[in-house]
Design a protein around this motif. Structure first.
Motif, short mmCIF file in Angstrom:
data_model
loop_
_atom_site.label_atom_id
_atom_site.label_comp_id
_atom_site.label_asym_id
_atom_site.label_seq_id
_atom_site.Cartn_x
_atom_site.Cartn_y
_atom_site.Cartn_z
N ARG A 115 0.87 -1.18 0.00
CA ARG A 115 0.00 0.00 0.00
C ARG A 115 0.91 1.22 0.00
O ARG A 115 1.81 1.33 0.84
CB ARG A 115 -0.91 0.00 1.22
CG ARG A 115 -1.85 -1.21 1.32
CD ARG A 115 -2.43 -1.35 2.71
NE ARG A 115 -1.38 -1.60 3.70
CZ ARG A 115 -1.56 -1.56 5.02
NH1 ARG A 115 -2.75 -1.27 5.52
NH2 ARG A 115 -0.56 -1.80 5.84
N VAL A 116 0.66 2.15 -0.93
CA VAL A 116 1.57 3.27 -1.15
C VAL A 116 0.78 4.57 -1.17
O VAL A 116 -0.30 4.65 -1.77
CB VAL A 116 2.33 3.12 -2.49
CG1 VAL A 116 3.30 4.27 -2.68
CG2 VAL A 116 3.05 1.79 -2.55
N LEU A 117 1.34 5.60 -0.54
CA LEU A 117 0.77 6.95 -0.58
C LEU A 117 1.75 7.86 -1.31
O LEU A 117 2.94 7.90 -0.97
CB LEU A 117 0.53 7.47 0.84
CG LEU A 117 0.07 8.94 0.96
CD1 LEU A 117 -1.28 9.14 0.27
CD2 LEU A 117 0.00 9.36 2.43
N ASP A 118 1.25 8.60 -2.29
CA ASP A 118 2.05 9.57 -3.04
C ASP A 118 1.60 10.98 -2.67
O ASP A 118 0.45 11.36 -2.95
CB ASP A 118 1.90 9.32 -4.55
CG ASP A 118 2.72 10.29 -5.38
OD1 ASP A 118 3.71 10.84 -4.86
OD2 ASP A 118 2.37 10.50 -6.56
N LEU A 119 2.50 11.74 -2.07
CA LEU A 119 2.18 13.11 -1.64
C LEU A 119 2.47 14.08 -2.78
O LEU A 119 3.51 14.01 -3.42
CB LEU A 119 3.04 13.49 -0.43
CG LEU A 119 2.93 12.58 0.79
CD1 LEU A 119 3.91 13.04 1.87
CD2 LEU A 119 1.50 12.56 1.33
N PHE A 174 0.17 2.45 5.36
CA PHE A 174 0.95 2.26 4.14
C PHE A 174 2.31 1.64 4.44
O PHE A 174 2.95 1.95 5.44
CB PHE A 174 1.16 3.60 3.42
CG PHE A 174 -0.12 4.28 3.02
CD1 PHE A 174 -0.78 3.89 1.86
CD2 PHE A 174 -0.68 5.27 3.82
CE1 PHE A 174 -1.97 4.51 1.49
CE2 PHE A 174 -1.86 5.89 3.46
CZ PHE A 174 -2.51 5.50 2.29
N GLU A 175 2.73 0.79 3.51
CA GLU A 175 4.10 0.25 3.58
C GLU A 175 5.12 1.25 3.05
O GLU A 175 6.31 1.17 3.38
CB GLU A 175 4.20 -1.05 2.77
CG GLU A 175 3.70 -2.29 3.48
CD GLU A 175 2.17 -2.31 3.56
OE1 GLU A 175 1.64 -2.69 4.64
OE2 GLU A 175 1.50 -1.94 2.57
N ALA A 176 4.69 2.18 2.21
CA ALA A 176 5.61 3.16 1.64
C ALA A 176 4.89 4.46 1.38
O ALA A 176 3.69 4.48 1.04
CB ALA A 176 6.22 2.64 0.34
N VAL A 177 5.62 5.56 1.55
CA VAL A 177 5.14 6.90 1.19
C VAL A 177 6.18 7.53 0.27
O VAL A 177 7.39 7.45 0.53
CB VAL A 177 4.92 7.79 2.44
CG1 VAL A 177 4.52 9.20 2.02
CG2 VAL A 177 3.86 7.18 3.35
N LEU A 178 5.71 8.15 -0.80
CA LEU A 178 6.57 8.77 -1.79
C LEU A 178 6.26 10.26 -1.90
O LEU A 178 5.12 10.68 -1.68
CB LEU A 178 6.39 8.11 -3.17
CG LEU A 178 6.46 6.58 -3.21
CD1 LEU A 178 6.21 6.08 -4.62
CD2 LEU A 178 7.81 6.11 -2.70
N ALA A 179 7.26 11.06 -2.24
CA ALA A 179 7.07 12.51 -2.40
C ALA A 179 8.00 12.99 -3.51
O ALA A 179 9.20 13.13 -3.28
CB ALA A 179 7.36 13.24 -1.08
N GLY A 180 7.46 13.20 -4.69
CA GLY A 180 8.27 13.59 -5.82
C GLY A 180 8.30 15.10 -6.02
O GLY A 180 7.29 15.72 -6.35
N LEU A 181 9.46 15.71 -5.77
CA LEU A 181 9.69 17.13 -6.02
C LEU A 181 8.61 18.02 -5.40
O LEU A 181 8.09 18.93 -6.05
CB LEU A 181 9.79 17.39 -7.53
CG LEU A 181 10.94 16.66 -8.26
CD1 LEU A 181 10.88 16.96 -9.75
CD2 LEU A 181 12.29 17.05 -7.69
N MET A 182 8.25 17.74 -4.16
CA MET A 182 7.22 18.56 -3.52
C MET A 182 7.52 18.95 -2.08
O MET A 182 7.01 19.95 -1.60
CB MET A 182 5.85 17.85 -3.56
CG MET A 182 5.79 16.48 -2.91
SD MET A 182 5.80 16.43 -1.09
CE MET A 182 4.35 17.41 -0.70
#
Length: 314
Positions: free
Chosen positions: A61-65, A128-136
């Motif tokens: 389960r992944v969250l993208d901020l 979530f097993e992972a949280v991602l944040a791309g250029l934010m």
């Protein structure tokens, strides 16, 4: 603190109406239709790289901020497969609408996208097993709150991965500044939150993410372990000044550019183009962008997590 998507959406809507978040939402609403759609592969490539750096596994389960048009989110969805779940949140309603339409065109059934705030994403602890944040992360008004929220929604031993910009090329920054010299000041400067000239930082926002030491310090203060940062360089050939000009108008800097009065915009463009032409080497224009990829772990005995709540609604 909101703990459901419905409550979080209300909180995010209120935040967008006032303060710096209003500027961020507005800046990216303006460019939602064209953001990341130039075909140069910059954002999609970074999305794939970030998903790989997070070590995503099938079923995660992944969250993208700050999901934007979904460059990171869709790469994550591919990595976790149909048994996983990928949630994306963004302050910009227009970005959310565009990304939702993109997800539907791709036939993605394991992706959910909504308006939300990285500082209070509105999911239960250990979701979530992972949280991602791309250029934010560097334009988030309160990155400490955002990083604390990341730890809360991660399971013990979960992974966080983000990208930030490294040192900017001074020549291209000077070209943009030449145009922005013609803009009208904004009374509360909220639009500068997504502006590359704001506060003298690499890409606007919070300067602590401009240095490796600043990144490591922010992560440690939030309680992450195993913090690692690697750098990569993206090199792109720019066809001409017109292509560059179109790209900055399709980026988060558009809100600042729109503060240039209409009667001065051609003058601003010519001032910027003069600087761009000075950047040619052997007749070619090249842009080099340094990207930093930071990964970190939530402690196995994560004290930031409350007892686990229900899984995110699919």
């Amino acid at each position: 603190m909101p703990t459901t998507p419905g409550h979080a959406a209300g909180a995010a809507a209120q935040a967008r109406r006032t303060g710096p978040k209003a500027g961020i939402a507005h800046a990216f609403d303006l460019v939602a239709e064209t953001f990341g759609q130039s075909g140069d592969g910059f954002f999609t490539g970074l999305g794939t790289t970030l998903a790989a750096a997070a070590g995503l596994r099938p079923g995660d389960r992944v969250l993208d901020l700050g999901c934007g048009r979904g460059a990171v989110l869709f790469a994550a969805a591919a990595a976790i497969g149909p048994d996983g779940y990928a949630a994306g949140i963004d302050l910009s309603p227009a970005m959310v609408r565009a990304a939702t339409a993109d997800a539907a065109r791709r036939g993605l059934r394991n992706v959910a996208i909504r308006v939300g705030d990285a500082e209070d994403p509105g999911y239960p602890a250990r979701s979530f097993e992972a949280v991602l944040a791309g250029l934010m992360m560097f334009i988030t008004p309160d990155p400490d709150a955002a990083l604390t929220a990341v730890r809360r929604v991660l399971v013990p031993g979960g992974r966080f991965a983000m990208t930030t910009f490294g040192p900017a090329e001074p020549g291209w920054a000077a070209a943009l500044n030449a145009a922005l010299a013609f803009r009208q000041p904004h009374p509360d400067t909220v639009e500068d939150a997504a502006d590359s000239t704001a506060k003298g930082t690499v890409k606007g926002g919070n300067g602590r993410f401009d240095t490796l030491q600043g990144i490591a310090g922010a992560m440690r203060r939030a309680g992450f372990t195993g913090v690692r940062t690697a750098e990569l360089e993206h090199v792109a050939t720019v066809a001409d000044a017109d292509q560059w000009w179109a790209s900055v108008w399709a980026s988060g800097r558009r809100a600042a550019l729109e503060r240039i009065p209409e009667q001065h915009r051609e003058q601003a463009r010519q001032a910027a183009f003069k600087v761009v032409e000075e950047l040619r080497v052997d007749g070619r224009l090249t842009r080099r962008t340094v990207i930093r990829i930071t990964t970190a772990d939530s402690p196995a005995d994560n004290p930031a997590s409350d007892p686990p709540g229900p899984a995110p609604a699919r």
